[in-house]
Design a protein around this motif. Sequence first.
Motif, PDB file in Angstrom:
ATOM      1  N   ILE A  35       0.860  -1.187   0.000  1.00 21.45           N
ATOM      2  CA  ILE A  35       0.000   0.000   0.000  1.00 21.45           C
ATOM      3  C   ILE A  35       0.895   1.235   0.000  1.00 21.45           C
ATOM      4  O   ILE A  35       1.877   1.300   0.736  1.00 21.45           O
ATOM      5  N   SER A  36       0.587   2.193  -0.839  1.00 19.85           N
ATOM      6  CA  SER A  36       1.385   3.405  -0.929  1.00 19.85           C
ATOM      7  C   SER A  36       0.634   4.586  -0.338  1.00 19.85           C
ATOM      8  O   SER A  36      -0.597   4.568  -0.221  1.00 19.85           O
ATOM      9  N   ARG A  37       1.367   5.613   0.005  1.00 18.24           N
ATOM     10  CA  ARG A  37       0.743   6.838   0.484  1.00 18.24           C
ATOM     11  C   ARG A  37      -0.177   7.409  -0.598  1.00 18.24           C
ATOM     12  O   ARG A  37      -1.248   7.947  -0.303  1.00 18.24           O
ATOM     13  N   GLU A  38       0.219   7.283  -1.858  1.00 19.83           N
ATOM     14  CA  GLU A  38      -0.559   7.830  -2.966  1.00 19.83           C
ATOM     15  C   GLU A  38      -1.928   7.168  -3.060  1.00 19.83           C
ATOM     16  O   GLU A  38      -2.925   7.836  -3.392  1.00 19.83           O
ATOM     17  N   GLU A  39      -2.021   5.888  -2.768  1.00 21.94           N
ATOM     18  CA  GLU A  39      -3.310   5.196  -2.810  1.00 21.94           C
ATOM     19  C   GLU A  39      -4.239   5.704  -1.711  1.00 21.94           C
ATOM     20  O   GLU A  39      -5.448   5.875  -1.933  1.00 21.94           O
ATOM     21  N   ILE A  40      -3.689   5.951  -0.533  1.00 22.42           N
ATOM     22  CA  ILE A  40      -4.484   6.501   0.560  1.00 22.42           C
ATOM     23  C   ILE A  40      -4.901   7.922   0.220  1.00 22.42           C
ATOM     24  O   ILE A  40      -6.053   8.316   0.436  1.00 22.42           O
ATOM     25  N   GLN A  41      -3.974   8.689  -0.350  1.00 22.96           N
ATOM     26  CA  GLN A  41      -4.264  10.076  -0.704  1.00 22.96           C
ATOM     27  C   GLN A  41      -5.353  10.168  -1.768  1.00 22.96           C
ATOM     28  O   GLN A  41      -6.210  11.062  -1.736  1.00 22.96           O
ATOM     29  N   GLN A  42      -5.329   9.239  -2.715  1.00 25.01           N
ATOM     30  CA  GLN A  42      -6.346   9.234  -3.766  1.00 25.01           C
ATOM     31  C   GLN A  42      -7.748   9.094  -3.182  1.00 25.01           C
ATOM     32  O   GLN A  42      -8.703   9.755  -3.628  1.00 25.01           O
ATOM     33  N   ALA A  43      -7.883   8.237  -2.173  1.00 29.07           N
ATOM     34  CA  ALA A  43      -9.182   8.070  -1.512  1.00 29.07           C
ATOM     35  C   ALA A  43      -9.585   9.352  -0.799  1.00 29.07           C
ATOM     36  O   ALA A  43     -10.750   9.775  -0.866  1.00 29.07           O
ATOM     37  N   LEU A  44      -8.643  10.008  -0.124  1.00 25.74           N
ATOM     38  CA  LEU A  44      -8.947  11.248   0.587  1.00 25.74           C
ATOM     39  C   LEU A  44      -9.307  12.384  -0.363  1.00 25.74           C
ATOM     40  O   LEU A  44     -10.134  13.237  -0.032  1.00 25.74           O
ATOM     41  N   ASP A  45      -8.702  12.393  -1.536  1.00 23.26           N
ATOM     42  CA  ASP A  45      -9.005  13.439  -2.513  1.00 23.26           C
ATOM     43  C   ASP A  45     -10.460  13.384  -2.962  1.00 23.26           C
ATOM     44  O   ASP A  45     -11.056  14.407  -3.315  1.00 23.26           O
ATOM     45  N   ARG A  46     -11.058  12.190  -2.945  1.00 21.60           N
ATOM     46  CA  ARG A  46     -12.467  12.060  -3.329  1.00 21.60           C
ATOM     47  C   ARG A  46     -13.405  12.578  -2.241  1.00 21.60           C
ATOM     48  O   ARG A  46     -14.543  12.918  -2.524  1.00 21.60           O
ATOM     49  N   ARG A  47     -12.932  12.644  -1.001  1.00 21.48           N
ATOM     50  CA  ARG A  47     -13.754  13.088   0.118  1.00 21.48           C
ATOM     51  C   ARG A  47     -13.519  14.544   0.489  1.00 21.48           C
ATOM     52  O   ARG A  47     -14.387  15.193   1.090  1.00 21.48           O
ATOM     53  N   ARG A  48     -12.393  15.108   0.111  1.00 25.63           N
ATOM     54  CA  ARG A  48     -11.979  16.411   0.641  1.00 25.63           C
ATOM     55  C   ARG A  48     -12.957  17.523   0.255  1.00 25.63           C
ATOM     56  O   ARG A  48     -13.643  17.446  -0.770  1.00 25.63           O
ATOM     57  N   PRO A  49     -13.007  18.577   1.062  1.00 22.36           N
ATOM     58  CA  PRO A  49     -13.861  19.724   0.742  1.00 22.36           C
ATOM     59  C   PRO A  49     -13.289  20.527  -0.418  1.00 22.36           C
ATOM     60  O   PRO A  49     -12.115  20.374  -0.778  1.00 22.36           O
ATOM     61  N   GLY A  50     -14.121  21.382  -1.017  1.00 25.63           N
ATOM     62  CA  GLY A  50     -13.660  22.291  -2.051  1.00 25.63           C
ATOM     63  C   GLY A  50     -13.385  21.663  -3.393  1.00 25.63           C
ATOM     64  O   GLY A  50     -12.753  22.269  -4.255  1.00 25.63           O
ATOM     65  N   GLN A  51     -13.867  20.419  -3.624  1.00 26.24           N
ATOM     66  CA  GLN A  51     -13.534  19.736  -4.873  1.00 26.24           C
ATOM     67  C   GLN A  51     -14.436  20.124  -6.036  1.00 26.24           C
ATOM     68  O   GLN A  51     -14.124  19.845  -7.184  1.00 26.24           O
ATOM     69  N   SER A  52     -15.584  20.747  -5.760  1.00 27.14           N
ATOM     70  CA  SER A  52     -16.473  21.228  -6.817  1.00 27.14           C
ATOM     71  C   SER A  52     -17.372  22.302  -6.245  1.00 27.14           C
ATOM     72  O   SER A  52     -17.383  22.550  -5.036  1.00 27.14           O
ATOM     73  N   ASN A  53     -18.169  22.956  -7.120  1.00 21.84           N
ATOM     74  CA  ASN A  53     -19.063  24.005  -6.631  1.00 21.84           C
ATOM     75  C   ASN A  53     -20.299  23.438  -5.943  1.00 21.84           C
ATOM     76  O   ASN A  53     -21.166  24.191  -5.507  1.00 21.84           O
TER      77      ASN A  53
END
Length: 359
Positions: A35-53
Amino acid sequence: MSNSYGKLFRITTFGESHGKGVGVVIDGCPAGLEISREEIQQALDRRRPGQSNLTTPRQEADQVEILSGIFEGKTLGTPIALLVYNQDAESKDYSHLQNAFRPSHADFTYTAKYGHRDHRGGGRSSARETLARVAAGAIAAKLLESQKVKIATYVSQVGKIKVRKPYQQLDLGKIETNAVRCPDGKTASRMISLIEETRDKNDSIGGVVSCVIQGVPAGWGEPVFDKLHAELGKAMLSINAVKGLDFGSGFEGLGMTGSEHNDIFFQDSGGNIQTKTNYSGGIQGGISNGQDIYLRVAFKPVATILQTQTSIDAEGNKIQLEGKGRHDPCVLPRAVPIVEAMAALVLADFMLRAKVSKL
């Protein structure tokens, strides 16, 4: 306060919305999982605030730090600690809420239970806590990949706008092609318009997230109190704003007779036991039967709205509250990875428990 979930694959989350950060400790993950940090980060990027209007404009990159348990890209079998620091918390937006009880929030109940609470962004009751679950869920999902288990989650309803097609007729590969995360393009456009209209009225709206789990073999789950659907239900109901869920035919099955609803067994050409229908949603007797597990999770409208509402304060005085800060008009797009993560955490735990059920 219960901050832990799971028996063998166990997580403990920590942190508040406007504190230093939010994180999770994962115990019980087997050694040797790549498991890489990038795989964990990819999941968090889908949840993070500010990703769309369609989401809160709070800008949090949610960059995860691996503190322990992973070395040279593989798990060590020791506790895994993950941490995300809060960067864009504006606590001043919540100063007027120090003694106020917001309608449909946890302000009153936390005060009743503890007598003291963090009013900044809801503190521990904030949905920001779920980023810890998503981070842990990324590891659980990677563990499930070894068993060829796949989870697809999408928005199937916003307000009264529904996806009319069953999931078998949808291209689940298109979930991430629009901001609302609905694989039906025409329905997605209508959903987006409704969310935008609701946001422009300083209001909020709820809906349904559907979850399809494929590849779970027959035999996962425990009888009586730890039924697979009971644990999935508990996991989903622990998510902020979730008010209900159903499996398979769900409430629609109430209008059917037993002869119509029963899933008839047969053996396919490869000698595998299958069912002709799947009204049970892949779970019978609290144990997976090898068919797709299908559930729907209902989310209420977000409680914080930018309108003036009447409430009371801690002394019982009547007050007028006007919402401030940055909030989602509809939680559903960001709830998709959260539902997916909770499903993965439940199944990873049952995968490990299944390994000790028989010789």
